[in-house]
Design a protein around this motif. Structure first.
Motif, PDB file in Angstrom:
ATOM      1  N   TYR A  44       2.818   5.764  10.024  1.00 46.32           N
ATOM      2  CA  TYR A  44       3.227   4.494   9.449  1.00 46.32           C
ATOM      3  C   TYR A  44       4.144   3.748  10.416  1.00 46.32           C
ATOM      4  CZ  TYR A  44       5.792   1.181   6.590  1.00 46.32           C
ATOM      5  OH  TYR A  44       6.370   0.035   6.119  1.00 46.32           O
ATOM      6  N   THR A  54      -1.426  10.864   3.164  1.00 46.26           N
ATOM      7  CA  THR A  54      -0.701  10.974   1.894  1.00 46.26           C
ATOM      8  C   THR A  54      -1.669  11.296   0.766  1.00 46.26           C
ATOM      9  OG1 THR A  54       0.861   9.340   2.705  1.00 46.26           O
ATOM     10  CG2 THR A  54       0.839   9.728   0.335  1.00 46.26           C
ATOM     11  N   MET A  80      -7.405   6.110  -1.816  1.00 48.36           N
ATOM     12  CA  MET A  80      -6.893   6.140  -0.435  1.00 48.36           C
ATOM     13  C   MET A  80      -7.825   6.925   0.477  1.00 48.36           C
ATOM     14  SD  MET A  80      -2.917   6.923  -1.020  1.00 48.36           S
ATOM     15  CE  MET A  80      -1.693   5.632  -0.924  1.00 48.36           C
ATOM     16  N   THR A 134      -9.906   3.929   2.597  1.00 49.96           N
ATOM     17  CA  THR A 134      -9.229   3.563   3.842  1.00 49.96           C
ATOM     18  C   THR A 134     -10.087   3.745   5.094  1.00 49.96           C
ATOM     19  OG1 THR A 134      -7.281   4.349   2.672  1.00 49.96           O
ATOM     20  CG2 THR A 134      -6.974   3.656   4.951  1.00 49.96           C
ATOM     21  N   VAL A 175       0.837  -1.208   0.000  1.00 52.93           N
ATOM     22  CA  VAL A 175       0.000   0.000   0.000  1.00 52.93           C
ATOM     23  C   VAL A 175       0.874   1.262   0.000  1.00 52.93           C
ATOM     24  CG1 VAL A 175      -1.646   1.335   1.370  1.00 52.93           C
ATOM     25  CG2 VAL A 175      -2.101  -1.066   0.860  1.00 52.93           C
ATOM     26  N   PRO A 176       1.861   1.379   0.899  1.00 53.36           N
ATOM     27  CA  PRO A 176       2.670   2.601   0.823  1.00 53.36           C
ATOM     28  C   PRO A 176       3.727   2.572  -0.280  1.00 53.36           C
ATOM     29  CG  PRO A 176       3.376   1.273   2.695  1.00 53.36           C
ATOM     30  CD  PRO A 176       2.186   0.589   2.102  1.00 53.36           C
ATOM     31  N   SER A 213      -1.930   6.517   5.183  1.00 60.35           N
ATOM     32  CA  SER A 213      -2.318   6.480   3.786  1.00 60.35           C
ATOM     33  C   SER A 213      -3.324   7.586   3.455  1.00 60.35           C
ATOM     34  CB  SER A 213      -2.878   5.113   3.649  1.00 60.35           C
ATOM     35  OG  SER A 213      -3.276   4.550   2.635  1.00 60.35           O
TER      36      SER A 213
END
Ligand code: HEM
Ligand SMILES: [Cu+2]
Length: 575
Positions: free
Chosen positions: A131, A182, A217, A221, A97-98, A179
């Protein structure tokens, strides 16, 4: 700009006259840990996700060894379950995912659009800390006994399991906010901070891909965060939500989980598609074919991806009509992906193809992603999914897209932009060998899984009938080749930091704003903010006298002049 971003020209400890770069601007640990510089945050992400990838790989390495024998070798059933769960959780939530957004995306989005940073530098730093906190929770859950639910946390088992489900869920929950942060940052930056003249349809396709990914995202999420917190609530407070024994509905969990997790598979692959568009255009030395189609297909995937989750529930109590709807939409969502594959192929056609290591990764991506996508259609077909569901066929399918696709794109992108990120060239010849080794290893690992899955071997089982052994041994052998293929780049990337040749601003002779600033870039990215007057990918394939690039010269030197880029010899022929 805020006080936590770089202060140009201030390089304590460096020799006078040294050019200021984002790497040599203050070298203290605090200057890294408190940085607002998107490039430094990208580097911190590269280090962190590499570490998580290694842990995830170690776990599955043990599983693969265990599976060389039909009755296991050295693990208990409990350990086996914990190992594959650890693998899935670390790889999906803490690596894939990242992976591209937080590393290459963070590094490149501002530079590609001609901005000095992301819109919210502090939010970007916060996302890295979230994270890390999430990762610490998940890894400690695994160190203190592990979790045995698989990465999907299916209820009612996850509501009952006495392994470390709570802490793992908390870790995934926290990392989810990283996420979201970001995604918001990218959306605002791409809307608000493009350089003068950089219209939407002049944006590099990588930026379009990041935009589409950010939408997923931000919208997806929160749903997985809510779902997992409901599991936690159920476990701690014994309120019946998913557990039928308490009056809950376990299939509700699957709906909520896949409402995020199907779109999430596109969080993993769309950025890879963005990388591949850049690589294919650069190394075919051609304008990308069908720019608008590629750009809009990313958006189409982001939207349609939200309407197919039910294809994971064909064999549950979901109604037959729902199954038909989800099957149809799953076929439709394959169309935008196919559009991209056709456009890349058309770009390569009659291009002056330069088979660099990044290009090998990009070509590998196209082939393997296509196999992954096409086998998805077998699974999206109601009848065949009844047979294939929960077998190794599914495992092979998603590894073809996530490893053959997303990871190859990540590695291709890392090779392509490594000279920009570090200012150093990596050894190109070894890199090509490594790319080929990992391609062979990958296919040897996962192709047998299509076969054994089709033959009926269920996924996640510790033991299997002895007649399947040959496929499992092949797969384990392939995994060891694959491990070598991943290990070699790690070595030469580290080596190049000290011994690599200087890259110069544009070692590939590529087009794009990131190649118009020095490597590594200064903290503020550009000395003078650019004004864009050209279209994306204005490679001119008519220009046969293109001067040799930095990478050409490095390869020629390294091979004592024996190697020349193919098209320098054929220049003037054909076309
Ligand atoms: C061409 C479009 C695609 C179609 C039609 C498709 C279809 C499917 C279907 C129907 C399943 C469920 C199989 C089952 O459980 O019986 C599945 C599983 C899966 N797919 Fe795809 N897929 C596609 C693309 C992708 C992509 C691009 C990715 C990731 C980058 C992906 C990742 C996965 C994963 C992770 C699973 C398994 C989840 C699990 O149960 O652990 N798929 N796919
Ligand atoms: Cu899906």
């Amino acid at each position: 700009m805020s006080d936590i971003t770089a202060n140009p020209g201030d390089i304590p400890g460096a020799a006078p006259g040294t050019r200021e770069t984002y790497l040599n601007w203050r070298k203290t640990v605090a200057s890294w840990l408190l940085t607002g510089d998107h490039k430094r945050i990208a580097v911190m992400y590269i280090i962190s996700i590499t570490f998580m990838f290694s842990l995830g790989a170690a776990a599955i390495g043990l599983v693969r060894i265990e599976l060389t024998s039909p009755h296991g070798l050295f693990m208990t059933h409990e350990t086996y379950n914990r190992m594959f769960s650890m693998h899935g959780i670390l790889m999906v939530f803490f690596f894939l995912v990242p992976s591209i957004p937080a590393t290459l995306g963070n590094f490149l989005v501002p530079i590609m659009i001609g901005a000095r940073d992301l819109a919210f530098p502090r939010l970007n730093l916060l996302s890295w800390y979230l994270y890390i906190i999430g990762a610490v929770c998940a890894v400690s859950a695994m160190a203190f006994g592990g979790v045995d639910t698989g990465w999907t946390f299916y209820t009612p088992y996850s509501a009952l399991s006495n392994s470390n489900v709570d802490l793992t869920i908390i870790g995934v929950f926290i990392a989810g906010f990283s996420s979201i942060a970001t995604g918001i940052n990218f959306l605002v930056t791409i809307h608000k901070m493009r350089a003068p003249g950089l219209t939407w349809f002049r944006l590099p396709l990588f930026v379009w891909a990041m935009y589409a990914t950010s939408i997923i995202m931000v919208l997806g999420t929160p749903v997985v965060a809510i779902t997992l917190s409901l599991v936690l609530v159920e476990r701690v407070l014994h309120i019946g939500i998913f557990n039928p024994a308490l009056g809950g509905d376990p299939v509700l969990f699957q709906h909520m989980f896949w409402f995020y997790s199907h779109p999430a598979v596109y969080i993993m692959i769309v950025p890879g598609m963005g990388v591949v568009s850049e690589l294919i255009a650069c190394f075919s030395r051609k304008r990308i074919f069908g720019y608008h189609f590629i750009a809009f297909s990313s958006i189409a995937i982001a939207i349609l991806g939200f309407f197919v989750w039910g294809h994971h529930l064909f064999v549950t109590s979901q109604s037959m009509y729902a199954g038909m709807f989800f099957s149809l939409v799953s076929f439709v969502v394959a169309v935008p992906s196919a559009i991209k594959v056709f456009n890349w192929t058309a770009t390569i056609y009659k291009g002056r193809v330069w088979m660099t290591a990044p290009m090998l990764y990009a070509l590998g991506f196209i082939g393997l992603f296509t196999i992954g996508g096409l086998t998805g259609l077998f699974l999206a077909t109601l009848g065949s999914d009844v047979h294939l569901h929960d077998t190794y066929f599914v495992i092979a399918h998603f590894h073809y897209v996530m490893v053959g696709g997303a990871i190859l794109a990540y590695l291709g992108g890392m090779h392509f932009w490594w000279p920009k990120i570090t200012g150093k060239l990596y050894p190109e010849a070894i890199a090509r060998v490594a790319a080929i080794i990992s391609f062979i290893g990958f296919n040897l690992t996962f192709f047998p899984q299509f076969i054994v899955g089709y033959l009926g071997n269920p996924r996640r089982y510790h033991f299997y009938p002895p007649e399947f052994q040959v496929w499992h041994v092949l797969s384990t052998a392939g995994a060891s080749v694959l491990a070598v293929g991943y290990f070699i780049p790690l070595c030469y990337f580290l080596w190049s930091l000290k011994y690599g040749e200087d890259a110069g601003p544009n070692p590939w002779g590529a087009i794009g704003l990131e190649w118009m600033t020095p490597s590594p870039p200064p903290s503020h990215n550009f000395d003078e903010l650019p004004v864009v007057t050209w279209e994306a990918y204005s490679y001119d394939s008519e220009d046969m006298n293109e001067p040799p690039t930095q990478m050409d010269l490095a390869i020629e030197r390294a091979t004592g002049g024996r190697y020349r880029r193919a098209e320098t010899e054929t220049r003037g022929e054909g076309e």
